[in-house]
Design an enzyme around this catalytic site. Sequence first.
Site, PDB file in Angstrom:
ATOM      1  N   ASN A   1      -1.897  -2.889  14.067  1.00  0.00           N
ATOM      2  CA  ASN A   1      -1.577  -2.188  15.307  1.00  0.00           C
ATOM      3  C   ASN A   1      -1.313  -3.207  16.403  1.00  0.00           C
ATOM      4  OD1 ASN A   1      -3.446  -0.143  17.619  1.00  0.00           O
ATOM      5  ND2 ASN A   1      -1.283  -0.016  17.155  1.00  0.00           N
TER       6      ASN A   1
ATOM      7  N   SER B   1      -2.377  -7.958  -0.536  1.00  0.00           N
ATOM      8  CA  SER B   1      -1.026  -8.494  -0.669  1.00  0.00           C
ATOM      9  C   SER B   1      -0.998 -10.009  -0.537  1.00  0.00           C
ATOM     10  CB  SER B   1      -0.111  -7.870   0.393  1.00  0.00           C
ATOM     11  OG  SER B   1      -0.033  -6.468   0.241  1.00  0.00           O
TER      12      SER B   1
ATOM     13  N   ASP C   1      -2.409   6.669   7.017  1.00  0.00           N
ATOM     14  CA  ASP C   1      -3.438   5.644   7.190  1.00  0.00           C
ATOM     15  C   ASP C   1      -3.461   5.083   8.609  1.00  0.00           C
ATOM     16  OD1 ASP C   1      -4.423   5.800   4.590  1.00  0.00           O
ATOM     17  OD2 ASP C   1      -2.953   4.388   3.822  1.00  0.00           O
ATOM     18  N   GLY C   2      -2.291   4.918   9.225  1.00  0.00           N
ATOM     19  CA  GLY C   2      -2.262   4.414  10.596  1.00  0.00           C
ATOM     20  C   GLY C   2      -2.971   5.344  11.560  1.00  0.00           C
TER      21      GLY C   2
ATOM     22  N   ALA D   1      -5.653  -3.614   1.665  1.00  0.00           N
ATOM     23  CA  ALA D   1      -4.502  -3.585   2.568  1.00  0.00           C
ATOM     24  C   ALA D   1      -3.815  -4.952   2.579  1.00  0.00           C
ATOM     25  CB  ALA D   1      -4.963  -3.157   3.964  1.00  0.00           C
TER      26      ALA D   1
END
Length: 305
Positions: A251, A198, A78-79, A194
């Site tokens: 990032n 959470s 995913d990154g 994402a």
Amino acid sequence: MPKAGIIYNDIKPIASRVAIELKDKLTAAGWEVCITSSAGGILGYSSPESPVCHTPLDALTPPGFDSEMKFAIVLGGDGTVLAASRQVAPCRIPILAINTGHMGFLTETYLNQLPQAIEQAIAGEYEIEERAMLTVKVLRGESVLWEALCLNEMVLHREPLTSMCHFEIAVGRHAPVDIAADGVIVSTPTGSTAYSLSAGGPVVTPGVPVLQLVPICPHSLASRALVFPDTEPVNIYPVNIPRLVMVVDGNGGCYVFAEDRVYLERSQYTVQFIRLQPPEFFRILREKLGWGLPHIAKPTSVELP
């Protein structure tokens, strides 16, 4: 001669090896192939000594990647997909994401299915699913200090994340609100599964034209996730902390000072994902996150009344 691109995670040996093999295969089939690392889409990390680490949006596009490219194959997790999205979105290049990582929530298929996936891509047997992006800017007055494209979310918090921050947040033309929390998240529908998930935010299906604002550990029973139209821009002002950290898509990012503001709006760019079968978001939720699975059966060894 048709043209394709390959973007790969050069930290992963398997992705690097497959990228070279795939380049040779496509070249032998008569394709012009441009290959690059996803590292070119990484935003870079700021430091107190260098608070702004800014790469202009158009400078992220790799050499040879342009609107004539039929598609780009992304090899990674995913990154890697998040980094690649910043590299190709301005050129509107569709991406076929192959999972060589772990979760692979944004990827289309797995490495063991690569030969069939390439055959479908070459034959044009696929659909395009567009995903909205955010443009994130840090401004001081009217001067843009930093900007980035964002597919998942922007997170603004204190460094280190140990005490309460106060934010004044204005959504569109609505009255500003004050939120006391460890931080705030502004998320796209893609990013709803994402960090915002959470932090207690809702799951939003990709086609819904909304954004969401999610406080992180808010110091109020009334401060909960807010969903609003993606036509509304967002301005965030730090109130009580002299220096905050902003992170985009997990990032890089930059430091945000008391005299700065963070501005977010839906980007003019979108990410175009190649779907080899009709998009089915609930299937992905079930496979990756276990959503909607039947309740766990009770052990047969337990005697029930």
